[in-house]
Scaffold this motif. Structure first.
Motif, PDB file in Angstrom:
ATOM      1  N   TRP A 358       0.843  -1.205   0.000  1.00  0.00           N
ATOM      2  CA  TRP A 358       0.000   0.000   0.000  1.00  0.00           C
ATOM      3  C   TRP A 358       0.873   1.249   0.000  1.00  0.00           C
ATOM      4  CZ3 TRP A 358      -0.469   3.662   4.030  1.00  0.00           C
ATOM      5  CH2 TRP A 358      -1.474   4.622   3.825  1.00  0.00           C
ATOM      6  N   ALA A 359       1.908   1.263   0.863  1.00  0.00           N
ATOM      7  CA  ALA A 359       2.821   2.408   0.876  1.00  0.00           C
ATOM      8  C   ALA A 359       3.565   2.521  -0.450  1.00  0.00           C
ATOM      9  CB  ALA A 359       3.818   2.272   2.029  1.00  0.00           C
ATOM     10  N   GLY A 360       3.875   1.357  -1.063  1.00  0.00           N
ATOM     11  CA  GLY A 360       4.593   1.346  -2.327  1.00  0.00           C
ATOM     12  C   GLY A 360       3.815   1.929  -3.477  1.00  0.00           C
ATOM     13  N   ASP A 361       2.484   1.959  -3.399  1.00  0.00           N
ATOM     14  CA  ASP A 361       1.694   2.600  -4.448  1.00  0.00           C
ATOM     15  C   ASP A 361       1.987   4.096  -4.522  1.00  0.00           C
ATOM     16  OD1 ASP A 361       0.456   0.354  -5.423  1.00  0.00           O
ATOM     17  OD2 ASP A 361      -1.387   0.610  -4.275  1.00  0.00           O
ATOM     18  N   PHE A 362       2.402   4.694  -3.402  1.00  0.00           N
ATOM     19  CA  PHE A 362       2.781   6.107  -3.387  1.00  0.00           C
ATOM     20  C   PHE A 362       4.250   6.271  -3.770  1.00  0.00           C
ATOM     21  CE2 PHE A 362      -0.722   5.565  -0.401  1.00  0.00           C
ATOM     22  CZ  PHE A 362      -1.597   6.581  -0.788  1.00  0.00           C
ATOM     23  N   ASP A 363       5.092   5.483  -3.141  1.00  0.00           N
ATOM     24  CA  ASP A 363       6.536   5.472  -3.430  1.00  0.00           C
ATOM     25  C   ASP A 363       7.089   4.207  -2.797  1.00  0.00           C
ATOM     26  OD1 ASP A 363       9.366   5.809  -3.349  1.00  0.00           O
ATOM     27  OD2 ASP A 363       9.117   7.971  -3.528  1.00  0.00           O
ATOM     28  N   LEU A 364       7.760   3.377  -3.599  1.00  0.00           N
ATOM     29  CA  LEU A 364       8.240   2.091  -3.082  1.00  0.00           C
ATOM     30  C   LEU A 364       9.198   2.261  -1.907  1.00  0.00           C
ATOM     31  CD1 LEU A 364       8.705   0.166  -6.450  1.00  0.00           C
ATOM     32  CD2 LEU A 364       7.186  -0.484  -4.575  1.00  0.00           C
ATOM     33  N   ALA A 365       9.920   3.379  -1.844  1.00  0.00           N
ATOM     34  CA  ALA A 365      10.846   3.606  -0.734  1.00  0.00           C
ATOM     35  C   ALA A 365      10.114   3.795   0.587  1.00  0.00           C
ATOM     36  CB  ALA A 365      11.723   4.825  -1.025  1.00  0.00           C
ATOM     37  N   TYR A 366       8.826   4.211   0.525  1.00  0.00           N
ATOM     38  CA  TYR A 366       8.060   4.394   1.760  1.00  0.00           C
ATOM     39  C   TYR A 366       7.870   3.076   2.500  1.00  0.00           C
ATOM     40  CZ  TYR A 366       6.774   9.110   0.159  1.00  0.00           C
ATOM     41  OH  TYR A 366       6.786  10.423  -0.250  1.00  0.00           O
ATOM     42  N   ALA A 367       7.909   1.952   1.776  1.00  0.00           N
ATOM     43  CA  ALA A 367       7.750   0.642   2.418  1.00  0.00           C
ATOM     44  C   ALA A 367       8.884   0.385   3.409  1.00  0.00           C
ATOM     45  CB  ALA A 367       7.721  -0.468   1.369  1.00  0.00           C
ATOM     46  N   PHE A 368      10.077   0.886   3.101  1.00  0.00           N
ATOM     47  CA  PHE A 368      11.222   0.659   3.985  1.00  0.00           C
ATOM     48  C   PHE A 368      11.155   1.559   5.216  1.00  0.00           C
ATOM     49  CE2 PHE A 368      12.856   0.078  -0.486  1.00  0.00           C
ATOM     50  CZ  PHE A 368      12.564  -1.271  -0.518  1.00  0.00           C
ATOM     51  N   ALA A 369      10.649   2.769   5.023  1.00  0.00           N
ATOM     52  CA  ALA A 369      10.445   3.650   6.171  1.00  0.00           C
ATOM     53  C   ALA A 369       9.386   3.065   7.106  1.00  0.00           C
ATOM     54  CB  ALA A 369      10.036   5.041   5.706  1.00  0.00           C
ATOM     55  N   LEU A 370       8.334   2.499   6.509  1.00  0.00           N
ATOM     56  CA  LEU A 370       7.293   1.846   7.309  1.00  0.00           C
ATOM     57  C   LEU A 370       7.876   0.676   8.092  1.00  0.00           C
ATOM     58  CD1 LEU A 370       4.227   1.547   7.971  1.00  0.00           C
ATOM     59  CD2 LEU A 370       4.074   0.026   5.982  1.00  0.00           C
ATOM     60  N   ALA A 371       8.737  -0.109   7.442  1.00  0.00           N
ATOM     61  CA  ALA A 371       9.377  -1.244   8.114  1.00  0.00           C
ATOM     62  C   ALA A 371      10.203  -0.782   9.305  1.00  0.00           C
ATOM     63  CB  ALA A 371      10.252  -2.012   7.129  1.00  0.00           C
ATOM     64  N   SER A 372      10.895   0.333   9.160  1.00  0.00           N
ATOM     65  CA  SER A 372      11.693   0.857  10.266  1.00  0.00           C
ATOM     66  C   SER A 372      10.812   1.272  11.438  1.00  0.00           C
ATOM     67  CB  SER A 372      12.535   2.046   9.799  1.00  0.00           C
ATOM     68  OG  SER A 372      13.578   1.611   8.962  1.00  0.00           O
ATOM     69  N   GLY A 373       9.638   1.812  11.126  1.00  0.00           N
ATOM     70  CA  GLY A 373       8.693   2.141  12.192  1.00  0.00           C
ATOM     71  C   GLY A 373       8.277   0.905  12.969  1.00  0.00           C
ATOM     72  N   PHE A 374       7.976  -0.176  12.252  1.00  0.00           N
ATOM     73  CA  PHE A 374       7.626  -1.434  12.915  1.00  0.00           C
ATOM     74  C   PHE A 374       8.801  -1.940  13.764  1.00  0.00           C
ATOM     75  CE2 PHE A 374       4.622  -2.284   9.147  1.00  0.00           C
ATOM     76  CZ  PHE A 374       3.531  -1.789   9.844  1.00  0.00           C
ATOM     77  N   ALA A 375      10.009  -1.837  13.225  1.00  0.00           N
ATOM     78  CA  ALA A 375      11.192  -2.311  13.949  1.00  0.00           C
ATOM     79  C   ALA A 375      11.394  -1.539  15.253  1.00  0.00           C
ATOM     80  CB  ALA A 375      12.436  -2.184  13.067  1.00  0.00           C
ATOM     81  N   MET A 376      11.194  -0.247  15.204  1.00  0.00           N
ATOM     82  CA  MET A 376      11.346   0.565  16.416  1.00  0.00           C
ATOM     83  C   MET A 376      10.322   0.167  17.475  1.00  0.00           C
ATOM     84  SD  MET A 376      13.919   2.656  16.072  1.00  0.00           S
ATOM     85  CE  MET A 376      13.589   3.912  17.314  1.00  0.00           C
ATOM     86  N   ILE A 377       9.094  -0.079  17.037  1.00  0.00           N
ATOM     87  CA  ILE A 377       8.048  -0.489  17.982  1.00  0.00           C
ATOM     88  C   ILE A 377       8.391  -1.840  18.604  1.00  0.00           C
ATOM     89  CG2 ILE A 377       5.621  -1.166  18.200  1.00  0.00           C
ATOM     90  CD1 ILE A 377       5.019   0.852  15.939  1.00  0.00           C
ATOM     91  N   SER A 378       8.814  -2.803  17.769  1.00  0.00           N
ATOM     92  CA  SER A 378       9.147  -4.132  18.272  1.00  0.00           C
ATOM     93  C   SER A 378      10.341  -4.077  19.229  1.00  0.00           C
ATOM     94  CB  SER A 378       9.462  -5.059  17.100  1.00  0.00           C
ATOM     95  OG  SER A 378       9.762  -6.359  17.553  1.00  0.00           O
ATOM     96  N   GLY A 379      11.359  -3.309  18.868  1.00  0.00           N
ATOM     97  CA  GLY A 379      12.521  -3.186  19.740  1.00  0.00           C
ATOM     98  C   GLY A 379      12.181  -2.533  21.068  1.00  0.00           C
ATOM     99  N   THR A 380      11.273  -1.546  21.024  1.00  0.00           N
ATOM    100  CA  THR A 380      10.844  -0.889  22.258  1.00  0.00           C
ATOM    101  C   THR A 380      10.099  -1.855  23.172  1.00  0.00           C
ATOM    102  OG1 THR A 380      10.675   1.251  21.119  1.00  0.00           O
ATOM    103  CG2 THR A 380       9.477   1.013  23.199  1.00  0.00           C
ATOM    104  N   ILE A 381       9.246  -2.688  22.585  1.00  0.00           N
ATOM    105  CA  ILE A 381       8.540  -3.705  23.371  1.00  0.00           C
ATOM    106  C   ILE A 381       9.544  -4.666  24.004  1.00  0.00           C
ATOM    107  CG2 ILE A 381       6.954  -5.678  23.248  1.00  0.00           C
ATOM    108  CD1 ILE A 381       5.469  -4.141  21.039  1.00  0.00           C
ATOM    109  N   ALA A 382      10.561  -5.055  23.238  1.00  0.00           N
ATOM    110  CA  ALA A 382      11.576  -5.971  23.760  1.00  0.00           C
ATOM    111  C   ALA A 382      12.307  -5.363  24.952  1.00  0.00           C
ATOM    112  CB  ALA A 382      12.569  -6.329  22.658  1.00  0.00           C
ATOM    113  N   LEU A 383      12.729  -4.106  24.817  1.00  0.00           N
ATOM    114  CA  LEU A 383      13.425  -3.467  25.926  1.00  0.00           C
ATOM    115  C   LEU A 383      12.509  -3.263  27.129  1.00  0.00           C
ATOM    116  CD1 LEU A 383      15.813  -0.715  24.489  1.00  0.00           C
ATOM    117  CD2 LEU A 383      16.372  -2.954  25.443  1.00  0.00           C
TER     118      LEU A 383
END
Length: 398
Positions: A358-383
């Motif tokens: 869905w993010a890639g329909d706007f710009d495929l690079a946005y998919a990677f920024a979205l992934a980083s957001g998920f990673a930050m949330i998951s890492g925060t939960i872990a800590l």
């Protein structure tokens, strides 16, 4: 002495790695087949993301049953051999699919065979080498990771001469060859089990995973794989469509990304065995996340590929740590627990592929920024969970 062949030290661990590589080979090939599939069928990034998501969700249907088989089946050779048959037939039929929905359905069915392998193999390894769980999971994971390194690379070469259907059909050859080996070695794949399968086992496990500690781990695992799936689903489309590389070079770049993860996995597994699972997990995600946020602003194709190699390598590198955390928490029923962990990663994580598309329909690079957001949330939960729950069953001290 008559039972020597059933002892843990006699299990062919390298054969498991080969088996993992073989069953994952068509799945690895699929990542580089995405651009020609999208071109041939006229599919948008969101449609390709939906295909990846639905395929992953469908494949999860075999995970828990396979995990329970791993915990309660002594003679596992025939079950392992059956996964290879499923993969060969399933992906072979998928190569004949005429349209989007038929292809998606066939990929999901074929993926059930691939998915069934994982809790069977990882459950067997962790049951027989309980003191080295993260290490053996990392070694086993290298087999699948190598499939995702070499399958895109070799399939990219084949696509110079063949279409995507022929490329997918040829991708089942490793599974056919290694499947024959597993069938011949089926009598050696025997592990002692504690008891027969009981419905109460699943009920007890679900009660454990719905506790506060369990829900924290569920959230950590699920959101982590949403990050992974968001990146993987759009990587080759981005490399080919936005950066302007050929499908062949897209395969080379994707292989390099997964190879980085293959190198990191046993290292991260070893570190987590001694320093603590969630600490290593969070550090890795936090270190890689800024790269994804920067992707929409990168002008150089080579810098963009370099960022993706490091990002995917770091994300993939902690996969064995995630699985070991799940086994540590459960403490027993390794196969069923890993079946649940894979269900969370592949099922809930599939939402990441859809949202990445869905993010890639706007710009495929946005998919990677979205992934980083998920990673930050998951890492925060872990800590956060290390503060609330410093010790989880057999987990190394944080």
């Amino acid at each position: 002495m008559a039972t020597t062949d059933t002892q843990p030290k006699r299990l062919p661990i390298l054969t498991f790695c080969a088996g993992h590589m073989a069953v994952d080979w068509p799945h690895g090939a699929f990542w580089v087949l995405q651009p020609p599939i999208a071109l041939a069928m006229g599919l948008s990034p969101s449609q390709m993301g939906l295909m990846v998501a639905l395929t992953a969700v469908g494949a999860t249907l075999s995970l828990l049953p396979a995990g329970m088989l791993s915990d309660h089946t002594r003679r596992r050779g025939p079950v392992f051999a059956g996964t290879f048959v499923w993969v060969v037939v399933g992906y072979g039929l998928a190569s004949l699919a005429p349209d989007f929905w038929t292809l998606t359905l066939m990929l999901a069915i074929a993926g059930m065979g691939t998915s069934a392998w994982h809790p069977l193999a990882t459950g067997t390894l962790t049951q027989t080498m309980a003191g080295q769980r993260a290490r053996v999971l990392g070694i086993h994971a290298m087999g699948g990771t190598l499939a995702e390194v070499f399958a895109p690379l070799l399939t990219g070469v084949l696509l110079l001469y063949l279409d995507w259907r022929e490329g997918l059909a040829l991708a089942v050859i490793p599974a056919a060859v290694v499947g024959i080996i597993f069938f011949q070695a089926r009598d050696r794949l025997t592990v002692e089990t504690a008891s027969a399968a009981r419905l109460g086992d699943l009920k007890e496990m679900m009660q454990q995973w719905t506790s506060k500690t369990g829900l924290a781990l569920v959230s950590m695992i699920s959101i982590y794989n949403m990050a992974v799936m968001s990146v993987l689903a759009m990587a080759t489309l981005y490399i080919v469509n936005d950066l302007g590389f050929s499908v062949f070079w897209g395969g080379v770049a994707f292989s390099a990304m997964i190879l980085a993860g293959a190198v990191f996995q046993p290292i991260m597994g070893h570190l987590s065995d001694t320093m603590g699972r969630r600490k290593i997990f969070a550090i890795s995600l936090f270190a890689a996340a800024p790269l994804g946020f920067a992707m929409p602003f990168i002008g150089s194709p080579w810098v963009a590929i370099g960022f993706l190699i490091v990002m995917i390598g770091a994300f993939y590198g902690v996969r064995s740590v995630v699985l070991a955390s799940a086994v540590d928490f459960a403490g027993k029923r390794e196969g069923t627990t890993l079946g649940l962990a894979f269900t969370l990663m592949d099922g809930v994580g599939a939402l990441g592929a859809f949202l990445g598309g869905w993010a890639g329909d706007f710009d495929l690079a946005y998919a990677f920024a979205l992934a980083s957001g998920f990673a930050m949330i998951s890492g925060t939960i872990a800590l956060g969970s290390t503060l609330a729950f410093p010790k989880i069953q057999a987990e190394p001290a944080e």
